[in-house]
Design a protein around this motif. Structure first.
Motif, short mmCIF file in Angstrom:
data_model
loop_
_atom_site.label_atom_id
_atom_site.label_comp_id
_atom_site.label_asym_id
_atom_site.label_seq_id
_atom_site.Cartn_x
_atom_site.Cartn_y
_atom_site.Cartn_z
N CYS A 118 -11.02 -4.31 7.13
CA CYS A 118 -10.27 -3.08 7.74
C CYS A 118 -9.19 -3.09 6.54
O CYS A 118 -8.55 -2.18 6.31
CB CYS A 118 -10.37 -3.34 9.05
SG CYS A 118 -11.75 -3.41 9.85
N ASN A 119 -8.80 -4.52 6.56
CA ASN A 119 -7.39 -4.21 5.79
C ASN A 119 -6.87 -6.39 5.17
O ASN A 119 -7.13 -6.80 6.53
CB ASN A 119 -6.71 -3.46 7.25
CG ASN A 119 -4.93 -3.71 5.88
OD1 ASN A 119 -4.27 -4.09 5.25
ND2 ASN A 119 -3.81 -2.64 6.89
N PHE A 120 -6.25 -6.19 4.42
CA PHE A 120 -6.08 -7.52 4.20
C PHE A 120 -5.15 -7.26 2.62
O PHE A 120 -5.30 -6.25 1.83
CB PHE A 120 -6.73 -7.20 3.09
CG PHE A 120 -7.15 -8.77 2.27
CD1 PHE A 120 -7.03 -9.93 2.48
CD2 PHE A 120 -7.62 -8.71 1.03
CE1 PHE A 120 -6.80 -11.42 1.51
CE2 PHE A 120 -7.42 -9.61 0.49
CZ PHE A 120 -7.32 -10.68 0.08
N LEU A 128 -16.05 -3.73 2.60
CA LEU A 128 -14.27 -2.82 2.68
C LEU A 128 -14.56 -2.11 1.59
O LEU A 128 -16.05 -1.81 1.04
CB LEU A 128 -13.94 -4.16 1.68
CG LEU A 128 -14.18 -4.88 0.55
CD1 LEU A 128 -14.02 -3.99 -0.07
CD2 LEU A 128 -13.42 -6.20 0.53
N GLU A 129 -13.37 -1.18 1.91
CA GLU A 129 -13.14 -0.33 0.58
C GLU A 129 -11.65 -0.19 0.39
O GLU A 129 -11.29 -0.86 0.91
CB GLU A 129 -13.11 0.94 1.58
CG GLU A 129 -14.54 1.87 2.06
CD GLU A 129 -14.00 0.83 4.19
OE1 GLU A 129 -15.14 0.89 4.81
OE2 GLU A 129 -12.93 0.02 4.71
N VAL A 130 -11.70 0.05 -1.15
CA VAL A 130 -10.92 0.34 -2.03
C VAL A 130 -10.43 1.05 -2.85
O VAL A 130 -11.89 1.61 -3.34
CB VAL A 130 -11.62 -1.42 -2.92
CG1 VAL A 130 -12.51 -1.44 -3.89
CG2 VAL A 130 -10.34 -1.79 -3.72
N ARG A 131 -9.45 1.65 -3.54
CA ARG A 131 -8.85 2.60 -3.91
C ARG A 131 -9.94 2.53 -5.10
O ARG A 131 -9.87 1.36 -6.49
CB ARG A 131 -7.68 2.56 -3.36
CG ARG A 131 -6.64 3.13 -3.02
CD ARG A 131 -5.10 2.80 -3.29
NE ARG A 131 -5.36 3.59 -1.97
CZ ARG A 131 -4.49 5.04 -1.79
NH1 ARG A 131 -5.19 5.57 -2.87
NH2 ARG A 131 -4.16 5.11 -0.51
N VAL A 132 -10.71 3.56 -5.76
CA VAL A 132 -10.70 3.87 -7.33
C VAL A 132 -9.67 2.68 -8.07
O VAL A 132 -9.60 2.43 -9.28
CB VAL A 132 -10.91 5.14 -7.27
CG1 VAL A 132 -11.44 5.36 -9.41
CG2 VAL A 132 -12.42 5.28 -7.10
N PHE A 170 1.01 -1.39 0.22
CA PHE A 170 0.03 -0.48 0.44
C PHE A 170 0.57 1.39 -0.11
O PHE A 170 2.46 1.35 0.60
CB PHE A 170 -0.87 -0.33 1.13
CG PHE A 170 -1.73 -1.22 1.36
CD1 PHE A 170 -2.73 -0.96 0.19
CD2 PHE A 170 -1.43 -2.27 2.24
CE1 PHE A 170 -3.72 -2.34 0.76
CE2 PHE A 170 -2.56 -3.36 1.94
CZ PHE A 170 -3.47 -3.31 1.07
N VAL A 171 0.54 2.56 -0.69
CA VAL A 171 0.91 3.26 -0.63
C VAL A 171 0.74 4.39 0.38
O VAL A 171 1.79 5.31 1.19
CB VAL A 171 0.28 4.58 -1.87
CG1 VAL A 171 0.72 4.08 -3.43
CG2 VAL A 171 -0.39 4.84 -1.75
N ASP A 172 -0.45 3.86 1.55
CA ASP A 172 -0.34 4.13 2.73
C ASP A 172 -0.65 3.57 3.63
O ASP A 172 -2.23 3.14 4.17
CB ASP A 172 -1.20 5.66 2.61
CG ASP A 172 -3.01 4.91 2.09
OD1 ASP A 172 -3.13 3.73 1.92
OD2 ASP A 172 -4.03 5.98 2.47
N PRO A 173 0.55 2.70 3.85
CA PRO A 173 0.26 1.80 4.91
C PRO A 173 -0.04 2.42 6.43
O PRO A 173 0.46 3.36 7.00
CB PRO A 173 1.94 1.17 4.68
CG PRO A 173 2.60 2.69 4.31
CD PRO A 173 2.11 3.46 3.54
N TRP A 174 -0.73 0.96 6.87
CA TRP A 174 -1.27 1.30 8.57
C TRP A 174 0.23 1.50 8.94
O TRP A 174 1.13 0.87 8.33
CB TRP A 174 -2.18 0.51 8.64
CG TRP A 174 -2.88 0.34 8.56
CD1 TRP A 174 -3.77 1.23 7.73
CD2 TRP A 174 -4.21 -0.59 9.51
NE1 TRP A 174 -5.59 0.46 7.63
CE2 TRP A 174 -5.24 -0.08 8.26
CE3 TRP A 174 -4.49 -1.63 10.32
CZ2 TRP A 174 -6.73 -0.79 9.14
CZ3 TRP A 174 -5.49 -2.25 10.91
CH2 TRP A 174 -6.37 -2.10 10.27
N THR A 175 0.17 1.25 10.07
CA THR A 175 1.54 1.50 11.13
C THR A 175 1.61 0.75 11.75
O THR A 175 0.56 0.26 12.88
CB THR A 175 2.08 2.94 12.36
OG1 THR A 175 0.54 2.99 13.09
CG2 THR A 175 1.96 4.22 11.30
N GLU A 176 2.71 0.09 12.52
CA GLU A 176 2.88 -0.72 13.59
C GLU A 176 1.43 -0.67 14.94
O GLU A 176 1.25 -1.51 15.46
CB GLU A 176 4.16 -1.27 13.97
CG GLU A 176 4.26 -2.58 15.08
CD GLU A 176 5.55 -2.92 14.86
OE1 GLU A 176 5.50 -4.02 16.05
OE2 GLU A 176 6.82 -2.66 14.92
#
Length: 153
Positions: free
Chosen positions: A76-78, A111-115, A27-33
């Motif tokens: 939420c994330n996958f 879920l949400e996914v980038r366009v 991902f270009v905007d990854p979740w943090t630890e």
């Protein structure tokens, strides 16, 4: 559902470095630890990793949401590590999570996914998710998100 040499289990704190590495490559905007640690604390029952060849190959984070009118699962994330993609690991993670949501009496999964993420959208369509609406500027860079939903009945 399992494949030879691949199994799913609940995520544990020791998995976080591998999960963060997969997140960063995906991902270009990854979740943090820290975000994953919070997810582990909040959704321990629905935070899974796929293990292949003795290492974390992918993960999924989800939870049950109750709006008062409906109960649904939320992915939420996958992500699956690039070197493990196209082996059915993503399908294993999603289908196992969907089953848990259904057991918890969820009506479906959101879920949400980038366009711009046409590959993820195609993956979800193959698993019976349908786009339901768009959220303008959802992501940190201003990109829109498509909300996709799969209903269980």
């Amino acid at each position: 559902m399992s494949k030879p040499g691949i199994f799913l289990r609940k995520a544990v704190i020791g998995d976080l470095p591998a999960i963060v590495a997969i997140e960063r490559e995906s991902f270009v905007d990854p979740w943090t630890e820290e975000a994953f640690l919070q997810a582990l604390e909040c959704w321990a029952e629905t935070f899974f990793v796929a293990v292949a060849c003795g290492e974390v190959a992918g993960f999924i984070v989800g939870g049950i949401e109750d709006t008062g009118e409906a109960v649904y699962g939320h992915i939420c994330n996958f992500a699956v590590a690039e070197r493990f993609r196209h082996r059915g690991i993503g399908a294993m993670l999603v289908q196992s999570t969907e089953r848990l949501f259904a057991v918890d009496l969820a009506e479906g999964v959101q879920l949400e996914v980038r366009v711009s993420n046409i590959y993820a959208q195609a993956f979800y369509r193959r698993h019976d998710y349908q786009p339901v609406f768009t959220i303008a500027g959802y992501y940190s860079n201003g990109e829109d998100a498509i909300v996709m939903m799969k209903w269980f009945f």
